[in-house]
Enzyme design. Structure first.
Site, short mmCIF file in Angstrom:
data_model
loop_
_atom_site.label_atom_id
_atom_site.label_comp_id
_atom_site.label_asym_id
_atom_site.label_seq_id
_atom_site.Cartn_x
_atom_site.Cartn_y
_atom_site.Cartn_z
N GLY A 156 38.16 -26.06 -24.52
CA GLY A 156 37.86 -25.15 -25.18
C GLY A 156 37.38 -23.52 -24.34
N THR A 157 36.62 -22.85 -25.12
CA THR A 157 36.21 -21.38 -24.46
C THR A 157 35.27 -21.76 -23.53
OG1 THR A 157 36.63 -20.48 -26.61
CG2 THR A 157 35.19 -19.24 -24.88
N ILE A 158 34.28 -22.58 -23.73
CA ILE A 158 33.41 -22.69 -22.15
C ILE A 158 33.98 -23.11 -21.18
CG2 ILE A 158 31.56 -24.11 -21.70
CD1 ILE A 158 30.61 -24.14 -24.28
N GLY A 207 37.05 -22.42 -20.26
CA GLY A 207 38.18 -21.27 -20.06
C GLY A 207 38.09 -20.74 -18.80
#
Length: 92
Positions: A28-30, A32
Site C-alpha cells: 500500500g501507500t506507506i 510506496g
C-alpha cells in the site's frame, strides 16, 4: 523453527522490559515509492518491504522488540478477503 524464534522474541521482550510489537505489512501507500517524488507517475505502491521500513527507524528498538511480517505486498485497491483472513488468522 518459527515458534522457536517467536519464543526467543517473547523472552527477550520480558528480559529487557520492552513490549513485543508485530508489524503486519500489506504493502500500500506507506510502502510506496516513486523515483521523482509523490506526484511522479512512476509511483508504485507496496514497493518497500516491512524489513526495510523497520530498518528506516532503528530507534524503535529502544522502546520495543519489533518483529515484522510481510503478509501481502499490494495496493489498497487490491485488498481482498483472502488477505483479510491472513491478517485475522496471523499467528506469532
Amino acid at each position: 523453527m518459527k515458534k522457536v524464534l517467536v519464543l526467543a522474541a517473547l523472552l527477550a521482550s520480558f528480559a529487557f522490559g520492552k513490549p513485543l510489537v508485530y508489524v503486519l505489512a500489506t504493502g500500500g501507500t506507506i510502502a510506496g515509492s516513486a523515483a521523482g517524488g509523490a506526484t511522479d507517475t512512476a509511483y508504485t505502491s507496496g514497493a518497500v518491504t516491512v524489513d526495510a521500513l523497520l530498518k528506516a527507524v532503528p530507534q524503535i528498538n529502544d522502546i520495543a522488540v519489533v518483529k515484522g511480517a510481510q503478509v501481502a505486498n499490494i495496493g489498497s485497491q487490491a485488498m481482498n478477503n483472502e488477505i483479510w483472513l491472513k491478517l485475522v488468522g496471523f499467528e506469532t
